[in-house]
Write a protein that holds these residues in place. Structure first.
Motif, PDB file in Angstrom:
ATOM      1  N   VAL A  41      -4.692   3.842  -0.223  1.00 37.45           N
ATOM      2  CA  VAL A  41      -4.172   2.625  -0.790  1.00 37.45           C
ATOM      3  C   VAL A  41      -3.629   1.829   0.519  1.00 37.45           C
ATOM      4  O   VAL A  41      -3.713   0.658   0.374  1.00 37.45           O
ATOM      5  N   LYS A  42      -3.250   2.487   1.211  1.00 35.35           N
ATOM      6  CA  LYS A  42      -2.684   1.655   2.550  1.00 35.35           C
ATOM      7  C   LYS A  42      -3.857   0.858   3.283  1.00 35.35           C
ATOM      8  O   LYS A  42      -3.849  -0.367   3.426  1.00 35.35           O
ATOM      9  N   ALA A  43      -5.049   1.382   3.442  1.00 32.15           N
ATOM     10  CA  ALA A  43      -6.119   0.549   3.893  1.00 32.15           C
ATOM     11  C   ALA A  43      -6.778  -0.421   2.777  1.00 32.15           C
ATOM     12  O   ALA A  43      -7.172  -1.553   3.342  1.00 32.15           O
ATOM     13  N   ILE A  44      -6.630  -0.295   1.524  1.00 30.28           N
ATOM     14  CA  ILE A  44      -6.991  -1.077   0.568  1.00 30.28           C
ATOM     15  C   ILE A  44      -6.112  -2.325   0.492  1.00 30.28           C
ATOM     16  O   ILE A  44      -6.586  -3.706   0.553  1.00 30.28           O
ATOM     17  N   ILE A  45      -4.903  -2.221   0.640  1.00 29.29           N
ATOM     18  CA  ILE A  45      -3.830  -3.426   0.676  1.00 29.29           C
ATOM     19  C   ILE A  45      -4.047  -4.048   2.079  1.00 29.29           C
ATOM     20  O   ILE A  45      -3.961  -5.345   1.821  1.00 29.29           O
ATOM     21  N   GLU A  46      -4.133  -3.473   3.115  1.00 31.20           N
ATOM     22  CA  GLU A  46      -4.462  -4.258   4.386  1.00 31.20           C
ATOM     23  C   GLU A  46      -5.665  -5.154   4.326  1.00 31.20           C
ATOM     24  O   GLU A  46      -5.694  -6.141   4.752  1.00 31.20           O
ATOM     25  N   MET A  47      -6.910  -4.411   3.720  1.00 33.04           N
ATOM     26  CA  MET A  47      -7.990  -5.126   3.726  1.00 33.04           C
ATOM     27  C   MET A  47      -7.868  -6.429   2.974  1.00 33.04           C
ATOM     28  O   MET A  47      -8.357  -7.393   3.297  1.00 33.04           O
ATOM     29  N   ALA A  48      -7.459  -5.920   1.671  1.00 28.27           N
ATOM     30  CA  ALA A  48      -7.180  -7.398   0.908  1.00 28.27           C
ATOM     31  C   ALA A  48      -6.424  -8.193   1.390  1.00 28.27           C
ATOM     32  O   ALA A  48      -6.932  -9.517   1.197  1.00 28.27           O
ATOM     33  N   HIS A  49      -5.148  -8.145   1.806  1.00 30.81           N
ATOM     34  CA  HIS A  49      -4.410  -9.018   2.718  1.00 30.81           C
ATOM     35  C   HIS A  49      -5.201  -9.805   3.620  1.00 30.81           C
ATOM     36  O   HIS A  49      -4.952 -11.086   3.886  1.00 30.81           O
ATOM     37  N   SER A  50      -6.104  -9.164   4.100  1.00 29.07           N
ATOM     38  CA  SER A  50      -6.534  -9.676   5.628  1.00 29.07           C
ATOM     39  C   SER A  50      -7.519 -10.789   4.981  1.00 29.07           C
ATOM     40  O   SER A  50      -8.279 -11.704   5.692  1.00 29.07           O
ATOM     41  N   LEU A  51      -8.067 -10.604   3.608  1.00 30.50           N
ATOM     42  CA  LEU A  51      -9.257 -11.237   2.892  1.00 30.50           C
ATOM     43  C   LEU A  51      -8.438 -12.389   2.227  1.00 30.50           C
ATOM     44  O   LEU A  51      -9.019 -12.914   1.309  1.00 30.50           O
ATOM     45  N   CYS A  52      -6.998 -12.624   2.273  1.00 26.97           N
ATOM     46  CA  CYS A  52      -6.372 -13.509   1.330  1.00 26.97           C
ATOM     47  C   CYS A  52      -6.400 -13.103  -0.208  1.00 26.97           C
ATOM     48  O   CYS A  52      -6.269 -14.082  -0.909  1.00 26.97           O
ATOM     49  N   LEU A  53      -6.522 -11.759  -0.432  1.00 26.97           N
ATOM     50  CA  LEU A  53      -6.371 -11.444  -1.886  1.00 26.97           C
ATOM     51  C   LEU A  53      -5.099 -10.688  -2.276  1.00 26.97           C
ATOM     52  O   LEU A  53      -4.701  -9.993  -1.286  1.00 26.97           O
ATOM     53  N   GLU A  54      -4.444 -11.014  -3.391  1.00 26.21           N
ATOM     54  CA  GLU A  54      -3.335 -10.506  -3.927  1.00 26.21           C
ATOM     55  C   GLU A  54      -3.706  -9.152  -4.334  1.00 26.21           C
ATOM     56  O   GLU A  54      -4.750  -8.829  -4.790  1.00 26.21           O
ATOM     57  N   VAL A  55      -2.896  -8.283  -4.467  1.00 20.71           N
ATOM     58  CA  VAL A  55      -3.026  -6.711  -4.723  1.00 20.71           C
ATOM     59  C   VAL A  55      -2.238  -6.220  -5.966  1.00 20.71           C
ATOM     60  O   VAL A  55      -0.975  -6.501  -5.880  1.00 20.71           O
ATOM     61  N   ILE A  56      -2.619  -5.811  -6.893  1.00 20.15           N
ATOM     62  CA  ILE A  56      -2.022  -5.286  -7.977  1.00 20.15           C
ATOM     63  C   ILE A  56      -2.406  -3.577  -8.117  1.00 20.15           C
ATOM     64  O   ILE A  56      -3.558  -3.315  -8.002  1.00 20.15           O
ATOM     65  N   ALA A  57      -1.253  -2.770  -8.157  1.00 20.77           N
ATOM     66  CA  ALA A  57      -1.570  -1.547  -8.059  1.00 20.77           C
ATOM     67  C   ALA A  57      -1.458  -0.978  -9.609  1.00 20.77           C
ATOM     68  O   ALA A  57      -0.408  -1.501 -10.225  1.00 20.77           O
ATOM     69  N   GLU A  58      -2.307  -0.226 -10.263  1.00 17.74           N
ATOM     70  CA  GLU A  58      -2.219  -0.059 -11.628  1.00 17.74           C
ATOM     71  C   GLU A  58      -1.564   1.327 -11.919  1.00 17.74           C
ATOM     72  O   GLU A  58      -1.905   2.148 -10.926  1.00 17.74           O
ATOM     73  N   GLY A  59      -1.171   1.894 -12.994  1.00 20.06           N
ATOM     74  CA  GLY A  59      -0.754   2.993 -13.153  1.00 20.06           C
ATOM     75  C   GLY A  59       0.372   3.674 -12.369  1.00 20.06           C
ATOM     76  O   GLY A  59       0.446   4.936 -12.141  1.00 20.06           O
ATOM     77  N   VAL A  60       1.501   2.835 -12.189  1.00 20.44           N
ATOM     78  CA  VAL A  60       2.478   3.044 -11.440  1.00 20.44           C
ATOM     79  C   VAL A  60       3.595   3.831 -12.436  1.00 20.44           C
ATOM     80  O   VAL A  60       3.912   3.221 -13.424  1.00 20.44           O
ATOM     81  N   GLU A  61       3.932   5.087 -12.123  1.00 19.25           N
ATOM     82  CA  GLU A  61       4.915   5.920 -13.029  1.00 19.25           C
ATOM     83  C   GLU A  61       6.032   6.475 -12.458  1.00 19.25           C
ATOM     84  O   GLU A  61       6.892   6.748 -13.347  1.00 19.25           O
ATOM     85  N   THR A  62       6.124   6.405 -11.166  1.00 22.91           N
ATOM     86  CA  THR A  62       7.545   6.951 -10.621  1.00 22.91           C
ATOM     87  C   THR A  62       7.886   5.935  -9.527  1.00 22.91           C
ATOM     88  O   THR A  62       7.399   5.097  -8.913  1.00 22.91           O
ATOM     89  N   GLU A  63       9.360   6.195  -9.332  1.00 22.34           N
ATOM     90  CA  GLU A  63      10.180   5.391  -8.145  1.00 22.34           C
ATOM     91  C   GLU A  63       9.274   5.586  -6.989  1.00 22.34           C
ATOM     92  O   GLU A  63       9.298   4.899  -6.171  1.00 22.34           O
ATOM     93  N   ALA A  64       8.872   6.765  -6.473  1.00 26.25           N
ATOM     94  CA  ALA A  64       8.249   7.173  -5.394  1.00 26.25           C
ATOM     95  C   ALA A  64       7.155   6.364  -5.002  1.00 26.25           C
ATOM     96  O   ALA A  64       6.792   5.686  -4.119  1.00 26.25           O
ATOM     97  N   GLU A  65       6.200   6.114  -6.354  1.00 29.26           N
ATOM     98  CA  GLU A  65       5.184   5.575  -6.044  1.00 29.26           C
ATOM     99  C   GLU A  65       5.506   3.953  -5.804  1.00 29.26           C
ATOM    100  O   GLU A  65       4.831   3.272  -5.064  1.00 29.26           O
ATOM    101  N   LYS A  66       6.533   3.369  -6.591  1.00 26.60           N
ATOM    102  CA  LYS A  66       7.067   2.010  -6.462  1.00 26.60           C
ATOM    103  C   LYS A  66       7.528   1.955  -4.768  1.00 26.60           C
ATOM    104  O   LYS A  66       7.220   1.037  -4.281  1.00 26.60           O
TER     105      LYS A  66
END
Length: 400
Positions: free
Chosen positions: A342-367
């Motif tokens: 997930v860290k790698a995907i976020i960094e890669m997407a931002h480097s390509l100027c893409l907004e990132v959405i995380a699906e299926g967030v269910e816990t405060e820890a994940e948030k």
């Protein structure tokens, strides 16, 4: 017991063949000329016919022509008996539909072998025919079933049994709703709420998904415009496109027409596509996406990382948003593998100027994890399940 018909005008030869075949366990019948043999074949269809070529009045060729022209006997295996091994004679018989030739004198092994060979081929043909008939019957049944399913789905749409639910997409850093994903639900009058997992595959298979998908797009755009008129101006709506929808040649014009009919600005619409669509026909996909981008809509790549991921296509296609599949979000704090991905995907997407959405967030820890690594948007049951339009509006009014 297999039935063999022997048509032979020479009595001694005929009786010898009958005796020999009876000893081999066949049910045999003899005919002393072509006319009798033809009558016997039609009245009591045998499994194999053994027929002499040269006979008075109606010869073997005449018998064969008559049998092949009769639907009842057209496919009965036919073996010629001949006293001449003349190639032109054999060719004539084969062209008329004979299956084999035995040249007199022949041995018991040759006779039984010829009959057994014909019977095996006939059984193989029969088995193949039965298999094809069974498959054909199953295909017809499947087609009928699909047609009934499609009719049921069309009727449900006409009776307004389908509803569009909206699941909030929330800014990870502010906790405010900034968009909603439109999700179709079927509320059956008898069965209640039917899971999309049950009817979406059937809709895809029958082609009804195109009609349903367009209805969802129209409904979601119309509802979003209602909310904007009510003062929720910053919202946008995300709508999934099925493979069949995406491959429509007039997709961009249909989207433009729906935007015009509902009055929704293109910038308030996001279209979600699955990764698999990108690898089926890259050239066509790029052309379609470019047409949609010209309208001003946003494009999101859904379920990223679930089997078709390729860094190359992220640079080739005009995406705006990347959605991380829920399988990577689940247990993100329990181990290092999902966290690293997930860290790698976020960094890669931002480097390509893409907004990132995380699906299926269910816990405060994940948030908290997503907040820490600067994910832009989250979606999941931690904030809200998909809601009917009225319930979603209550969330908006509560300022969440």
């Amino acid at each position: 017991m297999k039935k063999i018909l022997v048509i032979e005008d020479e009595q001694v030869i005929r009786e010898n063949i009958l005796k020999l075949l009876k000893a081999e366990g066949f049910d045999v019948t003899g005919a002393e000329n072509g006319s009798q043999g033809l009558y016997a074949a039609v009245s009591n269809v045998p499994d194999v016919i053994i027929c002499d070529v040269m006979m008075p009045e109606l010869d073997g060729y005449g018998v064969l022509v008559a049998l092949r022209s009769n639907p009842v006997t057209a496919t009965v295996p036919f073996v010629f008996l001949t006293g001449k091994a003349d190639r032109s004679e054999m060719r004539q018989g084969m062209e008329l539909g004979a299956d084999d030739y035995l040249t007199k004198p022949f041995t018991k092994a040759e006779l039984v072998g010829a009959i057994s060979s014909r019977l095996k081929k006939q059984e193989a043909f029969a088995e193949q025919y039965n298999t094809l008939r069974s498959q054909s019957s199953e295909l017809i049944q499947d087609a009928d079933k699909l047609e009934r399913i499609k009719t049921s789905l069309c009727d449900a749409l006409e009776r307004e049994e389908f509803q569009v639910y909206y699941q909030p997409q929330v800014n990870v850093h502010t906790g405010k709703i900034i968009s909603a994903e439109a999700l179709v639900r079927w509320v059956h009058p008898e069965k209640g709420l039917i899971s999309p997992a049950e009817f979406i595959p059937a809709a895809e298979e029958t082609g009804f998904i195109v009609q349903l998908g367009e209805w969802v797009l129209q409904t979601a755009c119309r509802q979003m415009q209602v909310w904007k008129n009510a003062g929720f101006s910053g919202l946008r709506v995300a709508v999934n496109l099925s493979p069949r929808q995406f491959h429509q040649p007039d997709l961009s014009s249909r989207v433009a027409q729906i935007l015009a009919e509902t009055g929704l600005q293109a910038s308030s619409l996001e279209l979600e596509l699955t990764e698999s669509l990108m690898v089926e026909d890259a050239e066509s996909a790029i052309a379609t996406l470019q047409q949609l981008k010209k309208l001003g809509v946003s494009i999101s790549i859904d379920d990223f990382g679930t089997g078709y991921s390729s860094l190359s296509y992220l640079t080739q296609y005009p995406f705006d948003t990347l959605k991380i599949d829920r399988c990577f979000i689940s247990n993100i704090t329990d181990g290092c593998t999902n966290a690293a991905i997930v860290k790698a995907i976020i960094e890669m997407a931002h480097s390509l100027c893409l907004e990132v959405i995380a699906e299926g967030v269910e816990t405060e820890a994940e948030k908290d994890f997503l907040w820490r690594y600067k994910c832009d948007i989250m979606q999941g049951y931690l904030f809200s399940p998909p809601l009917a339009a009225a319930d979603f509006e209550q969330l908006l009014m509560a300022g969440k």
